[in-house]
Design a protein around this motif. Structure first.
Motif, PDB file in Angstrom:
ATOM      1  N   GLU A  58       0.852  -0.954  -0.111  1.00  0.00           N
ATOM      2  CA  GLU A  58      -0.155   0.032  -0.068  1.00  0.00           C
ATOM      3  C   GLU A  58       0.880   1.351   0.015  1.00  0.00           C
ATOM      4  N   LEU A  59       2.260   1.055   0.171  1.00  0.00           N
ATOM      5  CA  LEU A  59       3.056   2.345   0.272  1.00  0.00           C
ATOM      6  C   LEU A  59       3.858   2.537  -1.111  1.00  0.00           C
ATOM      7  N   ALA A  60       3.880   1.429  -2.025  1.00  0.00           N
ATOM      8  CA  ALA A  60       4.642   1.391  -2.971  1.00  0.00           C
ATOM      9  C   ALA A  60       4.460   2.684  -3.850  1.00  0.00           C
ATOM     10  N   SER A  61       3.435   3.306  -4.138  1.00  0.00           N
ATOM     11  CA  SER A  61       3.323   4.406  -5.035  1.00  0.00           C
ATOM     12  C   SER A  61       4.243   5.576  -4.257  1.00  0.00           C
ATOM     13  N   LEU A  62       3.830   5.810  -2.900  1.00  0.00           N
ATOM     14  CA  LEU A  62       4.670   6.926  -2.081  1.00  0.00           C
ATOM     15  C   LEU A  62       6.304   6.391  -2.425  1.00  0.00           C
ATOM     16  N   ALA A  63       6.465   5.221  -2.184  1.00  0.00           N
ATOM     17  CA  ALA A  63       8.098   5.069  -2.083  1.00  0.00           C
ATOM     18  C   ALA A  63       8.654   5.417  -3.653  1.00  0.00           C
ATOM     19  N   LEU A  64       7.916   4.982  -4.788  1.00  0.00           N
ATOM     20  CA  LEU A  64       8.384   5.354  -5.872  1.00  0.00           C
ATOM     21  C   LEU A  64       8.383   6.732  -6.001  1.00  0.00           C
ATOM     22  N   ALA A  65       7.424   7.514  -5.691  1.00  0.00           N
ATOM     23  CA  ALA A  65       7.524   9.108  -5.739  1.00  0.00           C
ATOM     24  C   ALA A  65       8.504   9.755  -4.930  1.00  0.00           C
ATOM     25  N   ILE A  66       8.890   9.235  -3.824  1.00  0.00           N
ATOM     26  CA  ILE A  66      10.172   9.632  -2.927  1.00  0.00           C
ATOM     27  C   ILE A  66      11.403   9.278  -3.861  1.00  0.00           C
ATOM     28  N   LYS A  67      11.409   8.405  -4.325  1.00  0.00           N
ATOM     29  CA  LYS A  67      12.622   7.827  -4.961  1.00  0.00           C
ATOM     30  C   LYS A  67      13.074   8.787  -6.383  1.00  0.00           C
ATOM     31  N   ALA A  68      11.675   8.830  -6.949  1.00  0.00           N
ATOM     32  CA  ALA A  68      11.793   9.699  -8.310  1.00  0.00           C
ATOM     33  C   ALA A  68      12.170  11.384  -8.154  1.00  0.00           C
ATOM     34  N   LEU A  69      11.702  11.718  -6.993  1.00  0.00           N
ATOM     35  CA  LEU A  69      11.925  13.019  -6.616  1.00  0.00           C
ATOM     36  C   LEU A  69      13.122  13.420  -6.009  1.00  0.00           C
ATOM     37  N   ILE A  70      13.787  12.151  -5.337  1.00  0.00           N
ATOM     38  CA  ILE A  70      15.112  12.513  -5.062  1.00  0.00           C
ATOM     39  C   ILE A  70      16.039  12.168  -6.192  1.00  0.00           C
ATOM     40  N   ALA A  71      15.701  11.175  -7.264  1.00  0.00           N
ATOM     41  CA  ALA A  71      16.303  11.266  -8.433  1.00  0.00           C
ATOM     42  C   ALA A  71      16.571  12.473  -9.188  1.00  0.00           C
ATOM     43  N   ARG A  72      15.651  13.193  -9.381  1.00  0.00           N
ATOM     44  CA  ARG A  72      15.667  14.312  -9.994  1.00  0.00           C
ATOM     45  C   ARG A  72      16.940  15.291 -10.360  1.00  0.00           C
ATOM     46  N   ASP A  73      17.541  15.144  -9.142  1.00  0.00           N
ATOM     47  CA  ASP A  73      18.804  15.931  -8.922  1.00  0.00           C
ATOM     48  C   ASP A  73      19.877  14.917  -8.648  1.00  0.00           C
ATOM     49  N   PRO A  74      20.877  14.919  -9.715  1.00  0.00           N
ATOM     50  CA  PRO A  74      21.839  13.560  -9.441  1.00  0.00           C
ATOM     51  C   PRO A  74      22.659  13.724  -8.295  1.00  0.00           C
ATOM     52  N   ARG A  75      22.633  14.926  -7.742  1.00  0.00           N
ATOM     53  CA  ARG A  75      23.613  15.325  -6.762  1.00  0.00           C
ATOM     54  C   ARG A  75      22.974  14.985  -5.231  1.00  0.00           C
ATOM     55  N   LYS A  76      21.678  14.835  -5.423  1.00  0.00           N
ATOM     56  CA  LYS A  76      20.925  14.275  -4.102  1.00  0.00           C
ATOM     57  C   LYS A  76      21.090  12.813  -3.795  1.00  0.00           C
ATOM     58  N   THR A  77      21.170  12.587  -2.420  1.00  0.00           N
ATOM     59  CA  THR A  77      21.107  11.263  -1.882  1.00  0.00           C
ATOM     60  C   THR A  77      20.235  11.191  -0.933  1.00  0.00           C
ATOM     61  N   GLN A  78      20.099   9.995  -0.361  1.00  0.00           N
ATOM     62  CA  GLN A  78      19.186  10.017   0.940  1.00  0.00           C
ATOM     63  C   GLN A  78      19.589  10.580   1.896  1.00  0.00           C
ATOM     64  N   ALA A  79      20.872  10.465   2.164  1.00  0.00           N
ATOM     65  CA  ALA A  79      21.768  10.938   3.268  1.00  0.00           C
ATOM     66  C   ALA A  79      21.505  12.579   3.147  1.00  0.00           C
ATOM     67  N   SER A  80      21.872  13.075   1.917  1.00  0.00           N
ATOM     68  CA  SER A  80      21.743  14.633   1.831  1.00  0.00           C
ATOM     69  C   SER A  80      20.246  14.872   2.142  1.00  0.00           C
ATOM     70  N   VAL A  81      19.122  14.212   1.521  1.00  0.00           N
ATOM     71  CA  VAL A  81      18.007  14.610   1.993  1.00  0.00           C
ATOM     72  C   VAL A  81      17.641  14.717   3.408  1.00  0.00           C
ATOM     73  N   ALA A  82      18.222  13.712   4.146  1.00  0.00           N
ATOM     74  CA  ALA A  82      17.925  13.641   5.752  1.00  0.00           C
ATOM     75  C   ALA A  82      18.712  14.777   6.198  1.00  0.00           C
ATOM     76  N   ARG A  83      19.700  15.190   5.896  1.00  0.00           N
ATOM     77  CA  ARG A  83      20.371  16.324   6.399  1.00  0.00           C
ATOM     78  C   ARG A  83      19.710  17.662   6.130  1.00  0.00           C
ATOM     79  N   ALA A  84      19.354  17.840   4.861  1.00  0.00           N
ATOM     80  CA  ALA A  84      18.679  19.044   4.676  1.00  0.00           C
ATOM     81  C   ALA A  84      17.199  19.148   5.185  1.00  0.00           C
ATOM     82  N   GLY A  85      16.501  18.017   5.451  1.00  0.00           N
ATOM     83  CA  GLY A  85      15.497  18.014   5.979  1.00  0.00           C
ATOM     84  C   GLY A  85      15.041  17.757   7.696  1.00  0.00           C
ATOM     85  N   ASP A  86      16.415  17.667   8.310  1.00  0.00           N
ATOM     86  CA  ASP A  86      16.536  17.407   9.664  1.00  0.00           C
ATOM     87  C   ASP A  86      15.734  16.244  10.017  1.00  0.00           C
TER      88      ASP A  86
END
Length: 109
Positions: A12-40
Motif C-alpha cells: 500500500e506504500l509502493a506508490s509513495l516509495a516510488l514518488a520519493i525515489k523519483a523526486l530525489i533522483a531528479r537531482d543527481p547530486r541528491k542522496t538519501q543522506a543529503s535529503v535527511a540532512r537538509a530535512g533534519d
C-alpha cells in the motif's frame, strides 16, 4: 507489546516509495543522506519511506519534502501521477479493454 518491526515493503506504500525515489533522483547530486540532512530527519526514516517499509507522519512528510526541495503537495502529485500510469497500464493489459479498443484478443482467430 510493541508492533513487530518489518523490513518487507508494504504494497500500500509502493506508490509513495516510488514518488520519493523519483523526486530525489531528479537531482543527481541528491542522496538519501543529503535529503535527511537538509530535512533534519533521520536517514533510516528516509530509507524506510523510500523503500515502502514505513508510512511517514505528517511532520516527517513535511521534513522529507523540505529535504528533497519540494512542497508536500509535490509528493502527493507525484504519487497521483504514478497511480494514474499504473491504472492505465493495468487497464490496457486487460483483454476486455484491449478488445474494446479494437485489438484482437490472444488466441482469437
Amino acid at each position: 507489546m510493541a508492533p513487530k518491526q518489518t523490513t518487507e515493503p508494504r504494497p500500500e506504500l509502493a506508490s509513495l516509495a516510488l514518488a520519493i525515489k523519483a523526486l530525489i533522483a531528479r537531482d543527481p547530486r541528491k542522496t538519501q543522506a543529503s535529503v535527511a540532512r537538509a530535512g533534519d530527519i533521520d536517514l533510516t526514516l528516509v530509507n524506510s519511506y523510500a523503500c515502502g517499509r514505513r508510512n511517514p507522519t505528517y511532520l516527517n512528510l513535511v521534513k522529507l519534502a523540505r529535504g528533497i526541495g519540494v512542497e508536500p503537495k509535490d509528493i502527493f502529485a507525484t504519487v497521483r501521477d504514478i497511480e494514474r500510469v499504473r491504472d492505465r497500464d493495468a487497464a490496457a493489459s486487460d483483454p476486455a479493454v484491449r478488445t474494446s479498443l479494437g485489438d484482437v484478443p490472444d488466441g482469437g482467430g
